[in-house]
Write a protein that holds these residues in place. Structure first.
Motif, PDB file in Angstrom:
ATOM      1  N   GLY A   1       0.816  -1.213   0.000  1.00 20.62           N
ATOM      2  CA  GLY A   1       0.000   0.000   0.000  1.00 20.62           C
ATOM      3  C   GLY A   1       0.848   1.262   0.000  1.00 20.62           C
ATOM      4  N   ASP A   2       0.178   2.387  -0.174  1.00 14.25           N
ATOM      5  CA  ASP A   2       0.876   3.679  -0.246  1.00 14.25           C
ATOM      6  C   ASP A   2       1.244   4.237   1.120  1.00 14.25           C
ATOM      7  OD1 ASP A   2       0.591   3.661  -2.976  1.00 14.25           O
ATOM      8  OD2 ASP A   2      -1.288   4.812  -2.952  1.00 14.25           O
ATOM      9  N   LEU A   3       0.649   3.682   2.172  1.00 10.94           N
ATOM     10  CA  LEU A   3       0.829   4.263   3.502  1.00 10.94           C
ATOM     11  C   LEU A   3       1.150   3.146   4.513  1.00 10.94           C
ATOM     12  CD1 LEU A   3       0.305   7.356   3.949  1.00 10.94           C
ATOM     13  CD2 LEU A   3      -1.896   6.703   4.968  1.00 10.94           C
ATOM     14  N   PRO A   4       2.284   2.445   4.287  1.00  8.01           N
ATOM     15  CA  PRO A   4       2.579   1.279   5.151  1.00  8.01           C
ATOM     16  C   PRO A   4       2.564   1.666   6.627  1.00  8.01           C
ATOM     17  CG  PRO A   4       4.150   1.425   3.335  1.00  8.01           C
ATOM     18  CD  PRO A   4       3.348   2.701   3.317  1.00  8.01           C
ATOM     19  N   THR A   5       1.758   0.946   7.408  1.00 12.26           N
ATOM     20  CA  THR A   5       1.532   1.298   8.810  1.00 12.26           C
ATOM     21  C   THR A   5       1.566   0.044   9.679  1.00 12.26           C
ATOM     22  OG1 THR A   5       0.188   3.208   8.158  1.00 12.26           O
ATOM     23  CG2 THR A   5      -0.139   2.365  10.391  1.00 12.26           C
ATOM     24  N   ASN A   6       2.292   0.123  10.767  1.00  7.81           N
ATOM     25  CA  ASN A   6       2.413  -1.005  11.709  1.00  7.81           C
ATOM     26  C   ASN A   6       2.853  -2.276  10.974  1.00  7.81           C
ATOM     27  OD1 ASN A   6       1.927   0.709  13.769  1.00  7.81           O
ATOM     28  ND2 ASN A   6      -0.236   0.197  13.961  1.00  7.81           N
ATOM     29  N   THR A   7       4.027  -2.155  10.383  1.00  7.89           N
ATOM     30  CA  THR A   7       4.529  -3.135   9.426  1.00  7.89           C
ATOM     31  C   THR A   7       5.045  -4.422  10.053  1.00  7.89           C
ATOM     32  OG1 THR A   7       6.650  -1.979   9.484  1.00  7.89           O
ATOM     33  CG2 THR A   7       5.121  -1.346   7.748  1.00  7.89           C
ATOM     34  N   GLY A   8       5.020  -4.499  11.393  1.00  4.37           N
ATOM     35  CA  GLY A   8       5.397  -5.760  12.029  1.00  4.37           C
ATOM     36  C   GLY A   8       4.177  -6.497  12.565  1.00  4.37           C
ATOM     37  N   GLY A   9       3.001  -5.915  12.317  1.00  5.96           N
ATOM     38  CA  GLY A   9       1.786  -6.502  12.871  1.00  5.96           C
ATOM     39  C   GLY A   9       1.271  -5.739  14.083  1.00  5.96           C
ATOM     40  N   GLY A  10       2.007  -4.683  14.452  1.00  7.31           N
ATOM     41  CA  GLY A  10       1.542  -3.811  15.532  1.00  7.31           C
ATOM     42  C   GLY A  10       1.324  -4.560  16.830  1.00  7.31           C
ATOM     43  N   GLN A  11       0.508  -3.959  17.666  1.00  4.64           N
ATOM     44  CA  GLN A  11       0.148  -4.613  18.933  1.00  4.64           C
ATOM     45  C   GLN A  11      -1.020  -5.563  18.726  1.00  4.64           C
ATOM     46  OE1 GLN A  11      -0.599  -1.020  21.143  1.00  4.64           O
ATOM     47  NE2 GLN A  11       1.540  -0.784  21.762  1.00  4.64           N
TER      48      GLN A  11
END
Ligand SMILES: [Zn+2]
Lengths: 396, 163
Positions: free
Chosen positions: A330-340
């Protein structure tokens, strides 16, 4: 930045960096005391940095509040065999503490009051005889507003964030599909993270089949508590671990007061200054940020923070999530480790660790190509406290 | 609807008595004392009248430290609401999901509470609310009474024990 005020001992203008990273196993089973887990993480972080305990002159500690009596304290320094330290503090800004610790370390190093500082967080909410949810439900006591809320059925933290989510979706005109999109995209990242505790692929159907906890939040909208610890080594000198430098270029805080009274939103909003200050200090714009690593105890918080920190226009984060922009490719990679949500819940260490991994380029199958700048957002309380970092692999 | 001594002696529909709040709480004691009389007592600024938060010690509008606890109109509307499905064994007595409602009172205060009676689902945001009182372990606490209260049929327990 002017070098005029830099004391002897510090290298004027030299960027301070995160030179070591250490994690324990993230366990979904009871076991491990916070002190033992912290000791393991510190040892791992120093080994990763190619340093020894004799190289360390600062330690910052922080631990989850309320759930356990055996919390980390400044006594950890002597317990784990550190020598005479120049900087030793227990910080407490609720969940924002972990990110704040890094800022505290950077400021001390820039001021010449320490050279190499270890920041550690440990938590062990999973105890024999009860799930983490059970532990949280039983904690909180009978005093103050919390006592009144508990007597009204607000047990644990989920009902509170459910009220936030319900209000957020009402105000933005969103619906539970927005939350689903966050859970699904975050899991898509976790699938490729060996440190994530939940790595089975997830689609919308699987999300909708998951257990409802407190409407609109399902179990898959909630963070996965673990017993574990993480530590980082912050230093004004290059590490000897052979990793690319990860510089702390920007830091910002905000502590908005949202009043619980008519005429205002009580449940979300505020915190923008933390992001703006961190980006301004770093000389970066939101568009320069390659990965956004945000404290996401619940799916709705990711949406709130993307808007609050200026990565999405107000009220649009749900649509952005549904477009797939937050996930791999995606254009806005967010919480790329799977987050909490799918990675592990170690408060601010979760986003911080993943930012370092991405900037080192060691993310394996989840690595976002070409990342040079990462944004780390930590929150505490009911999104009452914000601490932000801008990390960069290039020197300023 | 007025709350009688008989109501307060009755077991709560939702929670175990062990969740009784501390009625002698240093800050909230006036609220509990008022609730025991069937009055909704909340703090306001003694100087300018602004509705204050429960733990507020000074007014954020006029800086006065004169905090006055007094009865307010027991009416309001739903600001946010959730239906809680997770029911911790030993703490939650209800066998069905229960509502938690953030009520915006006519006085301007916002207060989180459950409903006076069991209810299948959370009320809609904006729905009108009247405040009554439940008793948890002998301590009266505010509870929302909705205009169109829906009483749930009894189903077998499916209490959940994990998050
Ligand atoms: Zn006033």
């Amino acid at each position: 930045m002017t070098a005029a005020a830099v004391p002897a001992g510090a290298v004027p203008g030299a960027p301070v960096g995160i030179v070591g990273l250490g994690l324990t196993t993230m366990s979904l089973e009871p076991g491990g005391a916070p002190g033992d887990l912290a000791a393991q993480a510190v040892t791992a972080a120093l080994a990763d940095a190619g340093l020894t305990k004799r190289d360390v002159d600062g330690l910052l500690v922080n631990t989850s509040q309320g759930v356990r009596p055996d919390r980390l304290s400044v006594a950890l320094a002597r317990q784990i065999g550190l020598g005479d330290l120049r900087l030793l503090e227990h910080l407490e800004i609720k969940g924002a503490t972990t990110v704040a610790m890094v800022a505290r370390a950077v400021l001390a190093i820039r001021a010449g009051m320490a050279e190499t500082v270890v920041c550690v967080f440990a938590d062990a909410p999973l105890q024999p005889g009860g799930s983490a949810g059970s532990t949280y439900a039983h904690s909180g006591g009978s005093d103050g507003v919390r006592g009144l809320e508990r007597a009204s059925g607000v047990l644990g933290s989920v009902p509170t964030y459910a009220l936030m989510a319900a209000r957020y979706l009402h105000v933005t005109g969103g619906n539970p599909d927005d939350l689903c999109a966050v859970a699904v995209s975050t899991r898509a990242w976790a699938v490729h993270n060996p440190d994530a505790v939940v790595r089975t692929p997830l689609d919308a159907e699987g999300y909708r089949a998951s257990r409802m906890i407190s409407t609109p939040l399902r179990v898959l909208d909630c963070a996965r508590p673990v017993n574990g610890a993480a530590a980082v080594v912050v230093s004004g000198r290059p590490g000897r671990g052979g990793h690319p430098p990860v510089h702390v270029l920007g830091m910002g805080f905000d502590h908005p007061v949202r009043r619980r009274r008519a005429g205002t939103e009580s449940w979300f909003g505020g915190g923008r200054r933390a992001a703006d200050d961190a980006l301004a200090m770093a000389g970066r714009r939101p568009a320069d940020v390659g990965v956004r690593e945000l404290y996401d105890p619940f799916s709705v918080v990711t949406l709130c923070l993307l808007e609050e920190y200026g990565f999405c226009a107000p009220g649009t984060a749900g649509a952005v999530a549904r477009s797939g922009a937050l996930g791999p490719g995606g254009d806005l990679p967010t919480n790329t480790g799977g987050g909490q949500l799918s990675g592990f819940y170690l408060q601010g260490m979760t986003p911080l660790v993943e930012a370092v991994v991405q900037l080192r380029g060691t993310g394996g199958a989840r690595q976002v190509p070409g990342v040079t700048t990462a944004f780390v957002g930590g929150i505490g309380g009911r999104i009452d406290h914000h601490a932000a970092l801008v990390l960069d692999r290039e020197a300023a | 609807m007025t709350t009688t001594a008989t109501d307060l002696a009755r077991a709560d529909w939702l929670l175990a008595p062990g969740l009784a709040p501390n009625a002698a709480d240093a800050v909230l004691a006036p609220l509990y004392a008022g609730a025991a009389r069937g009055e909704l007592v909340l703090p306001s600024c003694g100087a300018c009248g602004l509705a204050l938060e429960l733990e507020q010690r000074a007014c954020d509008r006029c800086d006065s430290a004169d905090v006055v606890w007094a009865a307010v109109a027991p009416t309001g509307e739903v600001h946010s609401a959730t239906t809680v499905h997770r029911r911790e064994r030993g703490l939650v007595l209800a066998t069905e999901p229960y509502p938690v409602v953030d009520v915006e009172l006519a006085s301007g205060h916002r207060l989180v509470m459950t409903t006076l009676a069991p209810r299948a689902s959370a009320p809609a945001i904006g729905e009108a609310v009247r405040i009554g009182f439940r008793s948890v372990g002998g301590v009266a606490v505010p509870a929302a009474e909705l205009a169109a209260a829906e009483i749930r049929p009894v189903h077998p327990s499916d209490t959940e024990v994990t998050p």
